[in-house]
Design an enzyme around this catalytic site. Structure first.
Site, PDB file in Angstrom:
ATOM      1  N   GLY A 144       0.823  -1.192   0.000  1.00 24.23           N
ATOM      2  CA  GLY A 144       0.000   0.000   0.000  1.00 24.23           C
ATOM      3  C   GLY A 144       0.863   1.249   0.000  1.00 24.23           C
ATOM      4  O   GLY A 144       2.052   1.214   0.345  1.00 24.23           O
ATOM      5  N   CYS A 145       0.266   2.379  -0.382  1.00 28.94           N
ATOM      6  CA  CYS A 145       1.030   3.621  -0.495  1.00 28.94           C
ATOM      7  C   CYS A 145       1.458   4.150   0.871  1.00 28.94           C
ATOM      8  O   CYS A 145       2.632   4.492   1.073  1.00 28.94           O
ATOM      9  CB  CYS A 145       0.227   4.668  -1.255  1.00 28.94           C
ATOM     10  SG  CYS A 145      -1.444   4.949  -0.624  1.00 28.94           S
ATOM     11  N   TYR A 146       0.541   4.236   1.828  1.00 30.74           N
ATOM     12  CA  TYR A 146       0.913   4.709   3.163  1.00 30.74           C
ATOM     13  C   TYR A 146       1.982   3.816   3.804  1.00 30.74           C
ATOM     14  O   TYR A 146       2.971   4.328   4.350  1.00 30.74           O
ATOM     15  CB  TYR A 146      -0.311   4.769   4.069  1.00 30.74           C
ATOM     16  CG  TYR A 146      -1.192   5.983   3.908  1.00 30.74           C
ATOM     17  CD1 TYR A 146      -0.677   7.274   3.976  1.00 30.74           C
ATOM     18  CD2 TYR A 146      -2.568   5.838   3.716  1.00 30.74           C
ATOM     19  CE1 TYR A 146      -1.496   8.387   3.856  1.00 30.74           C
ATOM     20  CE2 TYR A 146      -3.398   6.943   3.590  1.00 30.74           C
ATOM     21  CZ  TYR A 146      -2.856   8.221   3.658  1.00 30.74           C
ATOM     22  OH  TYR A 146      -3.674   9.328   3.542  1.00 30.74           O
TER      23      TYR A 146
END
Length: 337
Positions: A144-146
């Site tokens: 995921g990006c976070y």
């Protein structure tokens, strides 16, 4: 030349995959799927691709894609990939899933996402700076990006097992919410505003916990709060890392430089990273400062959520999985200003 297929190519990550692969010397995108947009030109949805891509979206069964592709990217919502992967897994294609379906242990996934996992299997986590086994894999789960920005910010110190607790404060551009407009992404609600959401229970916290606890299983005090900012791209993560003992700046800085010395896309810098320095690129910039009064290290990481946080990282994984140079098709600077 490798042929690539993108399942779910109508969204931001699918469009970004096509954009980045348009100048990749070893890959040709020959299938882009979308049930909703079947028959329309890809460049009608992703208008930055006019004159660069002449594909039409197709609505084709996964089994058919394996006849024409060497690698398949899944750019679909969580819950969809687990229905598709079993139809691909016994073929010779390599698979990179950009959804959350295979990032977590099954029991954690079912708890966090509130649904039964239909295809439990152990899949390498595609954060290549922390998972070198990606190079030997045929199926990888893209992070995921976070969690990408958070885990890269904290991993070097957590690896030393000297961390008491970590508090992540992450601020993301609105593209992280996806291509479908929402109340959050409505311009009057976002402009000149910062919105905090899911203050203690964001789903990506499970990924952050899982990855950092690989380095130190005793580290349980991990907090994460996300925010949306009036920017299209980028994630700036501020990690407040509380240490067991006091450390000097140069000592911590050298820990980071050594930890990432062999990683092409990590730039450990003096000063404070900026989203504007990595926008459009696959780089992650990391800077830090010591708070001597509180045994605290403030580490800031900056990534482009659609590139290093999604599609660029997927191509980085693809390069390693296919025996190419890691930087192929990705070695270019961010957009400044």
């Amino acid at each position: 030349m490798l042929n690539a297929g993108i399942i779910g190519a109508s969204g931001y990550t699918g469009g970004e995959l096509i954009r980045l692969l348009a100048h990749h010397p070893n890959v040709n995108v020959n299938i882009a799927t979308s049930r909703k947009l079947h028959g329309t030109y890809v460049s009608e949805q992703h208008k930055n691709l006019v004159s660069l891509n002449y594909l039409r979206f197709e609505d084709v069964e996964p089994e058919k894609i394996t006849e024409f592709c060497d690698i398949v990217f899944l750019a679909v919502p969580h819950g969809a990939s687990m229905k598709v992967v079993p139809k691909l897994i016994d073929s010779d294609v390599k698979i990179i899933d950009l959804s959350a379906d295979y990032r977590l242990d099954v029991d954690i996934f079912e708890h966090v996402y509130g649904q039964e996992h239909e295809d439990p299997r152990d899949v390498p986590y595609g954060l290549v700076e922390l998972h070198p086994e990606v190079s030997n894999s045929d199926f990888v789960s893209n992070p995921g990006c976070y969690p990408t920005g958070a885990n890269l910010a904290a991993a070097p110190l957590v690896n030393k097992k000297i961390v008491e607790s970590v508090v992540f404060d992450s601020k993301s551009g609105i593209s992280g919410a996806g291509i479908v407009p929402t109340t959050t992404s409505h311009y009057p609600n976002l402009a000149e505003n910062i919105t905090a959401y899911k203050l203690t229970k964001h789903r990506h916290r499970a990924e952050i916990n899982q990855e950092l606890q690989r380095f130190d299983s005793g580290l349980t005090n991990i907090s994460f709060t996300p925010h949306v900012i009036p920017s299209i791209r980028g994630i700036l993560t501020t990690a407040h890392i509380f240490l067991q003992d006091k450390m000097e700046h140069q000592e911590v800085f050298e820990i980071y430089k050594k930890f990432y010395c062999d990683n092409n896309f990590i730039r450990v810098i003096e000063g404070v990273p900026s989203i504007s320095h990595v926008r459009g690129s696959n780089f992650c910039d990391i800077g830090l400062e010591i708070d001597e009064n509180n045994n605290r290290v403030v580490v800031v990481s900056a990534i482009d959520n659609l590139v290093k946080g999604a599609s660029g990282q997927a191509i980085q994984n693809m390069n390693l999985m296919c025996g190419l140079e890691e930087t192929t098709g990705l070695w270019f600077p961010g957009l400044l200003p």
